[in-house]
Write a protein that holds these residues in place. Sequence first.
Motif, short mmCIF file in Angstrom:
data_model
loop_
_atom_site.label_atom_id
_atom_site.label_comp_id
_atom_site.label_asym_id
_atom_site.label_seq_id
_atom_site.Cartn_x
_atom_site.Cartn_y
_atom_site.Cartn_z
N TYR A 209 33.72 66.79 -15.21
CA TYR A 209 34.92 66.50 -16.07
C TYR A 209 35.91 65.44 -15.40
O TYR A 209 36.29 64.52 -16.34
CB TYR A 209 35.78 67.64 -16.20
CG TYR A 209 35.04 68.92 -16.70
CD1 TYR A 209 33.86 68.70 -17.66
CD2 TYR A 209 35.22 70.32 -16.56
CE1 TYR A 209 32.93 69.80 -17.88
CE2 TYR A 209 34.64 71.23 -16.89
CZ TYR A 209 33.44 71.10 -17.80
OH TYR A 209 32.78 72.12 -18.08
N GLU B 13 39.13 68.94 -20.71
CA GLU B 13 37.59 69.83 -21.39
C GLU B 13 37.74 71.05 -20.83
O GLU B 13 37.38 71.84 -21.75
CB GLU B 13 36.71 68.93 -19.92
CG GLU B 13 35.52 69.43 -20.20
CD GLU B 13 34.83 69.02 -21.70
OE1 GLU B 13 33.82 69.55 -22.20
OE2 GLU B 13 35.14 67.66 -22.05
N SER C 216 39.10 72.44 -24.23
CA SER C 216 38.31 72.33 -25.27
C SER C 216 37.59 73.48 -25.29
O SER C 216 36.92 74.00 -26.34
CB SER C 216 37.59 70.84 -25.14
OG SER C 216 36.55 71.06 -24.17
#
Length: 272
Positions: free
Chosen positions: A70, A105, A108
Amino acid sequence: MTWDAFRRGAAGAAQGEEELRMLWRRFKDHDDPQAKERLVLTYAPLVKFVAGRMNSQLPSHVEETDLISYGLMGLIGAVERFDPERQIKFETYALPRIKGSIIDELRSLDWVPRSVRARSREIERKAAQLEHKLQRAPTEEELAEALGMTLDDFRAAITQISNSSIVALDETWSVSSGGEPLSLIDTIADTGSHRPDLQMEITELRDTLADAIARLPEREKIVIALYYYDHLTLREIGEVLGVTESRISQLHTKAILRLKGRLQGDGEVDRG
């Protein structure tokens, strides 16, 4: 070290800096993909550093290799957007963007239960209310009683929140008069900025944060200082204070919740 060895080391460092400048010129002036790739590889250790620091605060099922993946996206974006002509080091520019990419990330994925987030906000609000009422930081016992919890349940909740926290100081701490969110990262100096109004608000946030830290209980104040200013790990702080890493994690989480409750409470008062 001999003088000759020192001169060779200094010459090598200067040569390395010149090579970096050439890479930046090739990429920015000619959009050279090979120069971009070499820049990403050169600064890749920044991603490893950020991922390692963040991984120590996350649940065990979160893999550091995933965080690195990420973070690399943040690094690539930072290389693409960085202006070498600005009087700021690339590392200073890239670190918050790498960290932000990892946080975005993780969020999410929505791996933190809503109940944990709700309890975190509840403790923040209650800590701010009690501090306003008592004119001092409330104790664990006072907070637990106000929340209708036993002390053991309160400490278990703090541990759960701590295990699900993602670099709490990156979150929004206040809102500017123009409606722009401000976080602690915003207090990093940007010599290329031309927003004196925003800089004034950032200075005010920094002063408010310093005041809020000064009002923390002594052990929480020490944990914040050692972690964010001296860059010790939670385990190292535990060794300094003679307690377990788990206890330091609890103290850190309580301090962050107190600070967020205090600063967000001030923001609500100011906007009223």
